[in-house]
Scaffold this active site. Structure first.
Site, mmCIF file in Angstrom:
data_model
loop_
_atom_site.group_PDB
_atom_site.id
_atom_site.type_symbol
_atom_site.label_atom_id
_atom_site.label_comp_id
_atom_site.label_asym_id
_atom_site.label_seq_id
_atom_site.Cartn_x
_atom_site.Cartn_y
_atom_site.Cartn_z
ATOM 1 N N THR A 134 0.668 -1.199 -0.011
ATOM 2 C CA THR A 134 -0.096 0.029 0.063
ATOM 3 C C THR A 134 0.831 1.316 0.155
ATOM 4 O O THR A 134 1.932 1.191 0.513
ATOM 5 C CB THR A 134 -0.729 -0.084 1.353
ATOM 6 O OG1 THR A 134 -1.602 1.074 1.308
ATOM 7 C CG2 THR A 134 0.026 -0.290 2.485
ATOM 8 N N GLU A 136 0.228 3.701 1.885
ATOM 9 C CA GLU A 136 0.171 4.312 3.172
ATOM 10 C C GLU A 136 1.444 3.910 3.766
ATOM 11 O O GLU A 136 1.736 4.757 5.051
ATOM 12 C CB GLU A 136 -0.938 3.524 3.953
ATOM 13 C CG GLU A 136 -2.296 3.750 3.523
ATOM 14 C CD GLU A 136 -3.246 3.626 4.427
ATOM 15 O OE1 GLU A 136 -3.156 3.410 5.603
ATOM 16 O OE2 GLU A 136 -4.393 3.594 3.997
ATOM 17 N N TYR A 159 -1.974 -0.516 10.946
ATOM 18 C CA TYR A 159 -2.163 -1.072 9.726
ATOM 19 C C TYR A 159 -0.775 -0.912 8.693
ATOM 20 O O TYR A 159 -0.193 -1.630 8.275
ATOM 21 C CB TYR A 159 -3.377 -0.713 8.939
ATOM 22 C CG TYR A 159 -3.352 -0.984 7.407
ATOM 23 C CD1 TYR A 159 -3.327 -2.378 6.878
ATOM 24 C CD2 TYR A 159 -3.284 0.156 6.598
ATOM 25 C CE1 TYR A 159 -3.404 -2.868 5.603
ATOM 26 C CE2 TYR A 159 -3.392 -0.267 5.089
ATOM 27 C CZ TYR A 159 -3.302 -1.776 4.779
ATOM 28 O OH TYR A 159 -3.304 -1.867 3.540
ATOM 29 N N LYS A 163 2.258 -3.395 7.224
ATOM 30 C CA LYS A 163 2.513 -3.497 5.869
ATOM 31 C C LYS A 163 4.065 -2.949 5.433
ATOM 32 O O LYS A 163 4.614 -3.639 4.775
ATOM 33 C CB LYS A 163 1.513 -2.658 4.849
ATOM 34 C CG LYS A 163 0.151 -3.148 5.201
ATOM 35 C CD LYS A 163 -0.235 -4.467 4.568
ATOM 36 C CE LYS A 163 0.066 -4.656 2.892
ATOM 37 N NZ LYS A 163 -0.332 -5.967 2.400
HETATM 38 P P1 NAD Z 1 -9.567 -7.345 2.088
HETATM 39 O O1 NAD Z 1 -9.788 -7.246 3.606
HETATM 40 O O2 NAD Z 1 -10.712 -7.179 1.412
HETATM 41 O O3 NAD Z 1 -9.271 -8.747 1.755
HETATM 42 C C1 NAD Z 1 -8.330 -9.353 2.590
HETATM 43 C C2 NAD Z 1 -8.470 -10.958 2.519
HETATM 44 O O4 NAD Z 1 -7.423 -11.573 2.959
HETATM 45 C C3 NAD Z 1 -9.785 -11.599 2.860
HETATM 46 O O5 NAD Z 1 -10.175 -12.538 2.069
HETATM 47 C C4 NAD Z 1 -9.210 -12.280 4.270
HETATM 48 O O6 NAD Z 1 -10.254 -13.461 4.432
HETATM 49 C C5 NAD Z 1 -7.939 -12.894 3.722
HETATM 50 N N1 NAD Z 1 -6.874 -13.048 4.939
HETATM 51 C C6 NAD Z 1 -6.979 -12.203 6.149
HETATM 52 N N2 NAD Z 1 -6.177 -12.590 7.028
HETATM 53 C C7 NAD Z 1 -5.968 -14.149 6.480
HETATM 54 C C8 NAD Z 1 -5.122 -14.996 6.874
HETATM 55 N N3 NAD Z 1 -4.532 -14.986 8.178
HETATM 56 N N4 NAD Z 1 -4.732 -16.154 6.176
HETATM 57 C C9 NAD Z 1 -5.273 -16.193 4.743
HETATM 58 N N5 NAD Z 1 -6.140 -15.192 4.432
HETATM 59 C C10 NAD Z 1 -6.390 -14.229 5.207
HETATM 60 O O7 NAD Z 1 -8.446 -6.422 1.585
HETATM 61 P P2 NAD Z 1 -8.286 -5.769 0.143
HETATM 62 O O8 NAD Z 1 -8.556 -4.389 0.236
HETATM 63 O O9 NAD Z 1 -8.693 -6.754 -0.892
HETATM 64 O O10 NAD Z 1 -6.444 -5.884 0.240
HETATM 65 C C11 NAD Z 1 -5.822 -6.859 -0.414
HETATM 66 C C12 NAD Z 1 -4.364 -6.502 -0.337
HETATM 67 O O11 NAD Z 1 -4.057 -5.249 -1.042
HETATM 68 C C13 NAD Z 1 -3.870 -6.115 1.122
HETATM 69 O O12 NAD Z 1 -2.620 -6.681 1.205
HETATM 70 C C14 NAD Z 1 -3.712 -4.517 1.189
HETATM 71 O O13 NAD Z 1 -3.071 -4.098 2.225
HETATM 72 C C15 NAD Z 1 -3.456 -4.339 0.006
HETATM 73 N N6 NAD Z 1 -3.939 -2.973 -0.736
HETATM 74 C C16 NAD Z 1 -5.395 -2.650 -0.741
HETATM 75 C C17 NAD Z 1 -5.517 -1.484 -1.150
HETATM 76 C C18 NAD Z 1 -7.182 -1.221 -1.085
HETATM 77 O O14 NAD Z 1 -7.400 0.079 -1.339
HETATM 78 N N7 NAD Z 1 -8.032 -1.935 -0.558
HETATM 79 C C19 NAD Z 1 -4.809 -0.628 -1.602
HETATM 80 C C20 NAD Z 1 -3.509 -0.916 -1.896
HETATM 81 C C21 NAD Z 1 -3.057 -2.093 -1.283
HETATM 82 O O1 DAU Z 2 -4.097 3.932 0.296
HETATM 83 C C1 DAU Z 2 -4.324 2.687 0.334
HETATM 84 C C2 DAU Z 2 -5.180 2.063 1.571
HETATM 85 O O2 DAU Z 2 -6.325 2.654 1.358
HETATM 86 C C3 DAU Z 2 -5.001 0.552 1.634
HETATM 87 O O3 DAU Z 2 -3.957 0.240 1.909
HETATM 88 C C4 DAU Z 2 -6.013 0.236 2.866
HETATM 89 O O4 DAU Z 2 -6.355 -1.297 2.929
HETATM 90 C C5 DAU Z 2 -7.456 0.695 2.528
HETATM 91 O O5 DAU Z 2 -8.372 0.485 3.472
HETATM 92 C C6 DAU Z 2 -7.465 2.283 2.189
HETATM 93 O O6 DAU Z 2 -7.099 3.060 3.573
HETATM 94 P P1 DAU Z 2 -8.057 4.279 3.985
HETATM 95 O O7 DAU Z 2 -8.049 4.330 5.368
HETATM 96 O O8 DAU Z 2 -7.558 5.439 3.096
HETATM 97 O O9 DAU Z 2 -9.518 3.996 3.309
HETATM 98 P P2 DAU Z 2 -10.932 4.168 3.926
HETATM 99 O O10 DAU Z 2 -11.789 3.740 2.929
HETATM 100 O O11 DAU Z 2 -10.909 3.494 5.544
HETATM 101 O O12 DAU Z 2 -10.945 5.569 4.234
HETATM 102 C C7 DAU Z 2 -10.749 6.704 2.953
HETATM 103 C C8 DAU Z 2 -10.982 7.989 3.873
HETATM 104 O O13 DAU Z 2 -12.198 8.396 4.090
HETATM 105 C C9 DAU Z 2 -10.045 8.376 4.908
HETATM 106 O O14 DAU Z 2 -9.489 9.443 4.844
HETATM 107 C C10 DAU Z 2 -10.834 8.005 6.022
HETATM 108 C C11 DAU Z 2 -12.320 8.460 5.582
HETATM 109 N N1 DAU Z 2 -13.298 7.814 6.216
HETATM 110 C C12 DAU Z 2 -13.454 6.564 6.045
HETATM 111 C C13 DAU Z 2 -14.658 5.909 6.717
HETATM 112 C C14 DAU Z 2 -14.796 4.474 6.715
HETATM 113 C C15 DAU Z 2 -14.549 8.742 6.631
HETATM 114 O O15 DAU Z 2 -14.483 9.871 6.592
HETATM 115 N N2 DAU Z 2 -15.631 7.976 7.148
HETATM 116 C C16 DAU Z 2 -15.659 6.618 7.355
HETATM 117 O O16 DAU Z 2 -16.687 6.290 7.582
#
Ligand code: NAD
Ligand code: DAU
Length: 353
Positions: A134, A136, A159, A163
């Protein structure tokens, strides 16, 4: 005939993982895709119903923290590539309860690295451990500037610290043991199948149900949004063409202040639900800010764009329309994934705030 590659995708039942699994299973029938997922609250096999019967796909339920289980998977299926997405991914949960993040994101990653090192030692043929991370890890930006691959790590939430730690360990295994690795760091993803605790799907859920839209603080924080299909496409390119030992930033070049994005989403939802303009925006409620809330993320993704020709293909207006439309056509999915501990967790959060 033996498959050309046997790829372990971890976390394939989650949001991004399910898009990556679907892409690889459909695009590469000559590969075998093994999806290992613990099925936490965020992992859901509903996300993969359309491909679960494909002959080149296998789901195995299991925990990446379980050393014996992971060693067995890499050996039993003769894994030649790992795409590691399994993680605890929600910043707010990491503030409420950090330990699970340490176990899964750090120990789980090291288990996978150890197993890959053990099983690939002295073998021939192309191998790759691809770690999905990420933006972050780079910390928080002021109003100017971008994260590049050279930006020093400065994680500020449990978090992002977990990472960052896993990224360092992946690099350490490259330098110390010569394990072939690639890392990518991506900005905020949005799209279908995202668990409704993250901003966009949570707010869609709440708008549909006429519930308050909890904006943290003044909503001044900035995120760089990317359609999940574009992230999956970048992962496909990097898995096949990324240079070993290298890091690549992935981003949408699409910065939005939370409050502006929320107003835009409200207006899209009013249109889709046939409500009078301004109806959904009346649900916006300012709540206590997230602890240590990073102000701004913005990615410089010129390296992957220039070296490998990737660029986002879905423009934000279209992506938001498609996403809102998907959640409205998949209310049953929303109901399924929000049963269980979902409401309990949110009620506890609001009481704490
Ligand atoms: P998510 O929370 O939707 O999915 C995570 C998955 O991992 C789930 O299916 C969960 O069951 C599985 N999991 C959790 N713990 C586990 C364990 N101990 N063993 C096996 N499986 C396990 O997450 P996401 O948003 O799809 O993110 C996926 C990856 O991408 C993560 O590594 C996250 O850090 C990274 N990432 C996410 C974003 C974003 O915006 N969502 C952005 C950049 C990077
Ligand atoms: O930048 C990549 C990351 O983006 C990933 O690594 C993380 O897994 C993913 O969860 C995401 O993190 P954020 O914290 O940026 O995402 P989130 O959707 O939780 O929040 C987006 C923005 O909105 C953040 O500034 C917090 C704000 N927020 C979030 C929630 C859930 C609110 O204001 N209200 C809310 O209820």
């Amino acid at each position: 005939m033996a498959p050309e590659k046997t790829i372990l995708i971890t976390g394939g039942a989650g949001f991004i993982g399910s898009h990556v699994v679907r892409l690889f299973v459909n695009k590469y029938p000559e590969y075998r895709i093994i999806n290992v997922d613990k099925l936490t609250y965020a992992g859901n096999l509903e996300n993969l119903r359309d491909i679960e019967d494909k002959p080149n796909y296998l789901f195995v339920k299991g925990d990446i923290v379980d050393q014996a289980f992971i060693h067995d998977i890499l050996g039993r299926y003769a894994i030649t590539g790992v795409i590691h997405l399994a993680a605890e991914s929600h910043v707010d949960r990491s503030i409420a309860s950090p330990m699970e993040f340490i176990h899964t994101n750090i120990t789980g990653t090291v288990n996978l690295l150890n197993a890959a090192r053990h099983h690939w030692k002295g073998t021939s043929g192309e191998k790759l451990f691809y770690h999905i991370s990420t933006d972050e890890v780079y910390g928080s930006l002021g109003e100017q500037g971008y994260f590049t691959e050279q930006t020093a790590y400065d994680p500020r939430s449990p978090y992002s610290a977990s990472k960052a730690s896993s990224d360092h360990l992946v690099r350490a295994y490259f330098h110390t043991f010569g394990l072939p690795v690639v890392i990518s760091n991506c900005s905020n993803n949005y799209g279908p199948y995202q668990f409704p605790e993250k901003l966009i799907p949570l707010f869609i859920h709440n708008i549909v149900n006429n519930k308050p839209l909890p904006v943290y603080g003044k909503g001044e924080n900035v995120r760089d949004w990317l359609y999940v299909g574009d992230h999956a496409a970048a992962i496909d390119i990097l898995f096949h063409h990324g240079e070993k030992g290298e890091t690549y930033n992935i981003g949408g070049n699409n910065e939005w202040k939370n409050i502006d994005l929320i107003k835009k989403l409200c207006s899209v939802m009013d249109g889709k639900l046939g409500r009078k303009p301004g109806t959904s925006a009346r649900l916006i409620t300012s709540v206590k800010d997230r602890a240590g809330h990073d102000l701004r993320y913005a990615i410089d993704s010129s390296k992957i764009r220039k070296e490998l020709g990737w660029k986002p293909s879905v423009d934000f207006d279209k992506g938001l329309e498609m996403t809102a439309g998907w959640y409205l056509s998949n209310k049953e999915w929303m109901e399924k994934v929000t049963s269980g501990d979902y409401l309990k967790y949110y009620e506890e959060q609001y009481v704490k705030r």
